[in-house]
Design an enzyme around this catalytic site. Structure first.
Site, PDB file in Angstrom:
ATOM      1  N   LYS A  23      -5.135  -1.756 -12.173  1.00 26.84           N
ATOM      2  CA  LYS A  23      -4.693  -1.081 -10.950  1.00 26.84           C
ATOM      3  C   LYS A  23      -5.020   0.413 -10.976  1.00 26.84           C
ATOM      4  O   LYS A  23      -4.829   1.100  -9.986  1.00 26.84           O
ATOM      5  CB  LYS A  23      -3.188  -1.266 -10.750  1.00 26.84           C
ATOM      6  CG  LYS A  23      -2.803  -2.701 -10.454  1.00 26.84           C
ATOM      7  CD  LYS A  23      -1.315  -2.826 -10.237  1.00 26.84           C
ATOM      8  CE  LYS A  23      -0.944  -4.265  -9.931  1.00 26.84           C
ATOM      9  NZ  LYS A  23       0.498  -4.429  -9.752  1.00 26.84           N
ATOM     10  N   CYS A  24      -5.511   0.907 -12.103  1.00 31.86           N
ATOM     11  CA  CYS A  24      -5.762   2.335 -12.287  1.00 31.86           C
ATOM     12  C   CYS A  24      -7.256   2.630 -12.211  1.00 31.86           C
ATOM     13  O   CYS A  24      -8.042   2.068 -12.975  1.00 31.86           O
ATOM     14  CB  CYS A  24      -5.215   2.762 -13.647  1.00 31.86           C
ATOM     15  SG  CYS A  24      -5.659   4.433 -14.144  1.00 31.86           S
ATOM     16  N   GLY A  25      -7.652   3.516 -11.305  1.00 33.97           N
ATOM     17  CA  GLY A  25      -9.053   3.878 -11.145  1.00 33.97           C
ATOM     18  C   GLY A  25      -9.652   4.485 -12.403  1.00 33.97           C
ATOM     19  O   GLY A  25     -10.795   4.185 -12.760  1.00 33.97           O
TER      20      GLY A  25
ATOM     21  N   ARG B 262     -10.303   1.648 -14.758  1.00 29.31           N
ATOM     22  CA  ARG B 262     -11.459   0.850 -14.311  1.00 29.31           C
ATOM     23  C   ARG B 262     -12.774   1.578 -14.591  1.00 29.31           C
ATOM     24  O   ARG B 262     -13.743   0.967 -15.054  1.00 29.31           O
ATOM     25  CB  ARG B 262     -11.347   0.516 -12.820  1.00 29.31           C
ATOM     26  CG  ARG B 262     -10.254  -0.480 -12.489  1.00 29.31           C
ATOM     27  CD  ARG B 262     -10.347  -0.986 -11.047  1.00 29.31           C
ATOM     28  NE  ARG B 262     -10.358   0.071 -10.058  1.00 29.31           N
ATOM     29  CZ  ARG B 262      -9.274   0.590  -9.475  1.00 29.31           C
ATOM     30  NH1 ARG B 262      -8.063   0.150  -9.810  1.00 29.31           N
ATOM     31  NH2 ARG B 262      -9.385   1.539  -8.557  1.00 29.31           N
TER      32      ARG B 262
END
Length: 136
Positions: A14-16, A19
């Site tokens: 969920k974390c850019g 990712r």
């Protein structure tokens, strides 16, 4: 190659930043062991080992944004490592991400480019999700 240069990323999809870090590792040709720590959880020995390898403290990997850290009193300077670590085991989201472990070291990769110091080889080029081109 990955067997001779193992990489583990403690990842939150969920974390850019997480990712982007994972994508950078993969763009360099590695197939890391991906641990979705919010699902898998943490053990105290895992956290102790990661913090020792980083040469840091529990407060150094405490995530406050979007977590119950403040409600639990962990942002208070008087909150010690024992309280923070116990909370991290109970609420895995309290650990900041991504943490990457490789033969070259262990670190919190915020910003994601910090992962490049942990790799033997770098990707030829890399563009983050938001379009920012990473200078390699």
């Amino acid at each position: 190659m990955t067997q001779t240069f193992p990489i583990t990323i403690y990842h939150n999809p969920k974390c850019g930043t997480s990712r982007n870090t994972l994508a950078m590792i993969e763009a360099a040709g590695y197939a890391p062991d991906v641990v979705e720590y919010v699902k898998a959880g943490w053990t105290r020995p895992q956290l102790d080992a990661i913090i020792a390898a980083m040469g840091g403290s529990a407060r150094g990997i405490l995530r406050t944004k979007g977590t119950p850290a403040e409600d639990l009193g962990l942002t208070d300077p008087a909150a010690g490592d024992e309280a923070i670590l116990a909370a991290m085991v109970e609420y895995p989201i309290l650990v900041n991400r991504p943490i990457v472990v490789s033969p070259k070291g262990t670190r919190l990769c915020r910003p994601s480019e910090l992962v490049l110091d942990l790799l033997e080889r770098r990707p030829d080029s890399f563009t983050k999700e938001d379009g920012e081109v990473v200078k390699l």
